[in-house]
Scaffold this motif. Structure first.
Motif, PDB file in Angstrom:
ATOM      1  N   THR A  41       0.815  -1.221   0.000  1.00  0.00           N
ATOM      2  CA  THR A  41       0.000   0.000   0.000  1.00  0.00           C
ATOM      3  C   THR A  41       0.844   1.265   0.000  1.00  0.00           C
ATOM      4  O   THR A  41       0.312   2.363   0.132  1.00  0.00           O
ATOM      5  CB  THR A  41      -0.914   0.028   1.242  1.00  0.00           C
ATOM      6  N   ALA A  43       2.757   4.530  -0.929  1.00  0.00           N
ATOM      7  CA  ALA A  43       2.510   5.553  -1.949  1.00  0.00           C
ATOM      8  C   ALA A  43       3.516   5.437  -3.092  1.00  0.00           C
ATOM      9  O   ALA A  43       4.698   5.129  -2.892  1.00  0.00           O
ATOM     10  CB  ALA A  43       2.604   6.942  -1.306  1.00  0.00           C
ATOM     11  N   LEU A 134      -0.043   2.916  -7.468  1.00  0.00           N
ATOM     12  CA  LEU A 134      -0.699   3.731  -6.454  1.00  0.00           C
ATOM     13  C   LEU A 134      -0.190   5.172  -6.538  1.00  0.00           C
ATOM     14  O   LEU A 134       1.003   5.401  -6.771  1.00  0.00           O
ATOM     15  CB  LEU A 134      -0.438   3.169  -5.064  1.00  0.00           C
ATOM     16  N   ASP A 136       0.935   9.021  -5.347  1.00  0.00           N
ATOM     17  CA  ASP A 136       1.767   9.534  -4.256  1.00  0.00           C
ATOM     18  C   ASP A 136       0.878  10.378  -3.340  1.00  0.00           C
ATOM     19  O   ASP A 136       0.932  11.605  -3.346  1.00  0.00           O
ATOM     20  CB  ASP A 136       2.916  10.373  -4.832  1.00  0.00           C
ATOM     21  N   ALA A 138      -0.174   9.532   0.379  1.00  0.00           N
ATOM     22  CA  ALA A 138      -0.289   8.791   1.643  1.00  0.00           C
ATOM     23  C   ALA A 138      -1.466   9.308   2.466  1.00  0.00           C
ATOM     24  O   ALA A 138      -1.697  10.510   2.558  1.00  0.00           O
ATOM     25  CB  ALA A 138       1.005   8.911   2.440  1.00  0.00           C
ATOM     26  N   THR A 178      -6.304   1.893   1.655  1.00  0.00           N
ATOM     27  CA  THR A 178      -5.743   3.142   2.174  1.00  0.00           C
ATOM     28  C   THR A 178      -4.244   3.171   1.902  1.00  0.00           C
ATOM     29  O   THR A 178      -3.521   2.234   2.244  1.00  0.00           O
ATOM     30  CB  THR A 178      -6.009   3.283   3.682  1.00  0.00           C
ATOM     31  N   ILE A 179      -3.789   4.242   1.280  1.00  0.00           N
ATOM     32  CA  ILE A 179      -2.376   4.374   0.920  1.00  0.00           C
ATOM     33  C   ILE A 179      -1.560   4.772   2.137  1.00  0.00           C
ATOM     34  O   ILE A 179      -1.941   5.656   2.905  1.00  0.00           O
ATOM     35  CB  ILE A 179      -2.215   5.428  -0.190  1.00  0.00           C
TER      36      ILE A 179
END
Length: 250
Positions: A41, A43, A134, A136, A138, A178-179
């Protein structure tokens, strides 16, 4: 054998058995949703997102699964599954979107649609895997509304909890990821995964992934069975001590 002691042991076994049954029921319920489990996960990383397809619509077999990509993603690479055909659905962007490398795009992949070669029976499960980059970002939660079509009926897994709402109260929650912060240069960055009904960190709403819920349910079941074993062992030891005492009195 002491009748009252035997009765107490049987009552304990019944209570433990009942608790185990409840835990098994909870485990079954937890796996009833379409959920997503990421292998990472962090970022700005490439991740494999595994969508678990549970039972169909009531007792009707699943025929199609349409996964909608969040606006934060521009594309996804579907993994081949021999039981399904797969296609990408693209959409025209209202205006060009500039990417981090300086290039621009005018279209994006909006959906990945898997169609079953034969209906997936409601008592069986399957897994559909997407490879994505994903963003960037977070702390951002990505939602993947998923429409599950069956031979009869369909289920739209698209509900998102409002601020302050318990995500576990949703009947058809959208799968989500969820990042987490990007890995540090020494390779020890965070990589904890959340999925399925995870809400934004601001509301501190917990994840309810299939895997996490199942793990907790089975752990509780193991604890209950362990308690039953220990209780039986204690009963046997007490019986042995009583028999020894009777023998010495003779």
């Amino acid at each position: 054998m002491n009748t009252s002691a035997l009765r107490r042991t049987l009552q304990t076994a019944a209570v433990t058995g009942g608790a185990a049954a409840l835990l098994l029921t909870a485990a079954g319920g937890a796996s009833a949703h379409v959920g997503v489990t990421p292998d990472k996960t962090a970022a700005n990383s490439y991740a494999l997102l595994t969508f678990g397809i549970p039972h169909g619509c009531d007792t009707s077999g699943t025929t199609k699964v349409a996964i909608t990509l969040p606006q934060e993603l521009n594309d996804a690479q579907p993994t081949v599954n021999p039981n399904w055909t797969v296609e990408k659905v693209t959409e025209q962007l209202p205006e060009p979107k500039k990417l981090a490398d300086g290039t621009s795009i005018t279209k994006r992949t909006s959906q990945i649609v898997y169609t079953a070669k034969s209906p997936l029976a409601h008592e069986l499960r399957d897994a559909l895997v997407l490879s994505v980059k994903l963003p960037d970002a977070a702390g951002t939660t990505l939602y993947f509304p998923t429409l599950q079509s069956c031979e009869t009926g369909q289920t739209d897994w698209s509900e998102i909890a409002r601020d302050g709402q318990d995500p576990h109260s949703l009947e058809a929650p959208a799968p989500s990821v969820t990042i987490t912060p990007a890995a540090s240069t020494d390779g020890h960055g965070e990589s904890a995964a959340t999925s399925h009904t995870t809400e934004s960190p601001a509301t501190e709403q917990a994840s309810a992934t299939d895997s996490g819920a199942d793990a907790r349910s089975w752990a509780g079941l193991a604890a209950g069975v362990g308690g039953l074993v220990l209780g039986g062992a204690a009963f046997l030891r007490s019986g042995a001590r009583r028999n020894a005492a009777r023998s010495s009195d003779r």
